[in-house]
Enzyme design. Structure first.
Site, PDB file in Angstrom:
ATOM      1  N   ASP A   1      42.278  49.125  37.069  1.00 35.34           N
ATOM      2  CA  ASP A   1      41.861  47.882  37.727  1.00 35.34           C
ATOM      3  C   ASP A   1      43.026  46.887  37.632  1.00 35.34           C
ATOM      4  O   ASP A   1      44.138  47.245  37.226  1.00 35.34           O
ATOM      5  CB  ASP A   1      40.577  47.337  37.097  1.00 35.34           C
ATOM      6  CG  ASP A   1      40.800  46.794  35.689  1.00 35.34           C
ATOM      7  OD1 ASP A   1      41.891  47.008  35.127  1.00 35.34           O
ATOM      8  OD2 ASP A   1      39.882  46.142  35.154  1.00 35.34           O
TER       9      ASP A   1
ATOM     10  N   GLU B   1      30.051  48.457  36.630  1.00 31.69           N
ATOM     11  CA  GLU B   1      31.376  48.604  37.237  1.00 31.69           C
ATOM     12  C   GLU B   1      31.421  48.037  38.651  1.00 31.69           C
ATOM     13  O   GLU B   1      32.401  47.427  39.052  1.00 31.69           O
ATOM     14  CB  GLU B   1      31.820  50.075  37.239  1.00 31.69           C
ATOM     15  CG  GLU B   1      32.093  50.636  35.856  1.00 31.69           C
ATOM     16  CD  GLU B   1      33.179  49.864  35.101  1.00 31.69           C
ATOM     17  OE1 GLU B   1      34.008  49.194  35.758  1.00 31.69           O
ATOM     18  OE2 GLU B   1      33.193  49.911  33.864  1.00 31.69           O
TER      19      GLU B   1
ATOM     20  N   TYR C   1      38.934  53.557  41.203  1.00 34.19           N
ATOM     21  CA  TYR C   1      38.708  52.868  39.933  1.00 34.19           C
ATOM     22  C   TYR C   1      37.279  53.123  39.420  1.00 34.19           C
ATOM     23  O   TYR C   1      37.076  53.528  38.271  1.00 34.19           O
ATOM     24  CB  TYR C   1      38.937  51.345  40.066  1.00 34.19           C
ATOM     25  CG  TYR C   1      38.308  50.633  38.910  1.00 34.19           C
ATOM     26  CD1 TYR C   1      38.918  50.664  37.657  1.00 34.19           C
ATOM     27  CD2 TYR C   1      37.050  50.031  39.025  1.00 34.19           C
ATOM     28  CE1 TYR C   1      38.309  50.088  36.554  1.00 34.19           C
ATOM     29  CE2 TYR C   1      36.434  49.457  37.932  1.00 34.19           C
ATOM     30  CZ  TYR C   1      37.070  49.490  36.706  1.00 34.19           C
ATOM     31  OH  TYR C   1      36.458  48.948  35.614  1.00 34.19           O
TER      32      TYR C   1
END
Ligand code: SF4
Length: 379
Positions: free
Chosen positions: A151, A50, A133
């Site tokens: 996102d 991520e 996020y």
């Protein structure tokens, strides 16, 4: 995957949410890309993917993810590494603050009782570099917490589903939280991202193949191109630097370590000086390059020559580098400087723009007949 005509004017209604979610999850189960982090359950590995994916294309991350995990297979391995090693492994991926934050996060977790990885959105947010996020993605994918992860792709999908031209963060988070599938929150978040990446693209969305077309207001109104309105970007500031390349007769060049804070912090680069005027005349630049070399304690033993200008784009900065090669006697290697031969691998991190200069230098040495195309000695 043709859908019936839309009968809804504002995204899925509450009593349609079940069908809406099933349709998107079925699409995800059938068509999601086979990526190395898909199906991953180790929160450390999910966190790495991520963080790498922030502001970076999947194709680029694929070149780094596997080698990173080979080098730092566990959170403990990353926490124990030194910062030079971490930045070296990240070299070329850009936005180096992410690497430093990931390293700090690993060290922070190691200090927690039992070295337990934080399992909730709330605790993940306390880690350095972990924003809304990333915390949402890791909490939902790694721990099944029912939280959204918004996102850029998800923002676009939601804006179009509800035909919202300028969706604000608070609205996006509220809508995204209402939509999350309660049984498969991690898959749900990834499915929305996948839809945005593969079907609901910024230009020319493939609405005929879209699993949620039935509930899409922008599709119904024909306003896909208007939602969301483009994000107004701050124009990049242009900034010019003079680079001084101290070079010995044997071709070694000197790099210095950049300060611990600021742009490219802690990386190794040629000494530089910001230029007030981008088109500084050649003679002035040469004099300044020699002055800078001497201020570093170098004994200059020949005329300076200039290499082709290098340009590099940072987030809000367009940097132009004018590299000058200054022949010198080799200085003593100190704590803040190293010598290297262009073209030879090193174990310390070097920014992309400096790699371009090193490549030009290596090419000059390997092909002496070509040197005029790269370096010139202005009169
Ligand atoms: S691909 Fe088309 S139908 Fe699907 S969400 Fe995007 S705009 Fe709507």
């Amino acid at each position: 995957m043709k859908q019936p005509a839309n009968t809804n004017s504002s995204g899925p209604a509450p009593d349609q949410l079940g069908d809406f979610r099933s349709s998107l999850l079925q699409y995800y189960d059938r068509f999601c890309r086979d990526l190395p982090w898909r199906g991953e359950t180790d929160p450390y590995r999910i966190l790495v993917s991520e963080i790498m994916l922030q502001q970076t294309r999947v194709e680029t991350v694929l070149q780094y993810y596997g080698s990173w995990l080979k080098r730092f297979p566990t959170l403990g391995a990353l926490a124990s590494a030194d910062s030079r090693e971490v930045l070296k492994a990240w070299e070329g991926l850009g936005y180096y603050r992410r690497a430093r934050n990931l390293h700090s996060a690993a060290r922070r977790i190691r200090e927690l009782p039992g070295e337990h990885f934080p399992t909730s959105y709330r605790d993940l947010r306390k880690l350095p570099g972990v924003g809304q996020y990333t915390a949402g993605a890791v909490a939902s994918i790694g721990f099944g917490e029912i939280v959204p992860a918004v996102d850029g792709n998800v923002r676009r999908v939601l804006a179009r589903l509800f035909d919202k031209r300028e969706p604000r963060a608070r609205w996006l988070n509220r809508i995204a939280a209402e939509l999350v599938d309660k049984d498969r929150p991690g898959d749900w978040n990834q499915a929305l991202m996948e839809l945005g990446a593969m079907i609901c693209s910024p230009k020319n969305p493939r609405c005929d193949d879209c699993p949620v077309q039935l509930w899409c207001t922008a599709h119904e109104q024909g306003t896909q191109a208007l939602s969301p309105a483009g994000i107004r970007r701050v124009p990049a500031r242009e900034i010019s630097f003079l680079l001084v390349i101290l070079q010995t007769e044997e071709g070694e060049v000197m790099l210095v370590q950049r300060p611990r804070q600021g742009l490219l912090a802690g990386m190794w680069a040629f000494p530089e000086q910001e230029l007030a005027e981008p088109l500084d005349c050649a003679a002035t630049s040469r004099d300044r390059a020699i002055e800078l070399a001497m201020s570093l304690g170098a004994e200059v033993v020949g005329g300076a020559s200039v290499l082709a200008e290098i340009q590099h784009r940072f987030t809000h900065l367009q940097a132009r580098y004018r590299p000058w090669v200054v022949p010198v006697e080799k200085l003593l290697t100190g704590e803040g400087n190293v010598w290297m031969t262009p073209g030879e691998p090193v174990d310390f991190p070097i920014p992309v723009a400096q790699h371009k200069v090193l490549d030009a230098l290596a090419e000059c040495r390997e092909t002496p007949g070509n040197s005029e195309s790269h370096a010139s000695n202005p009169s």
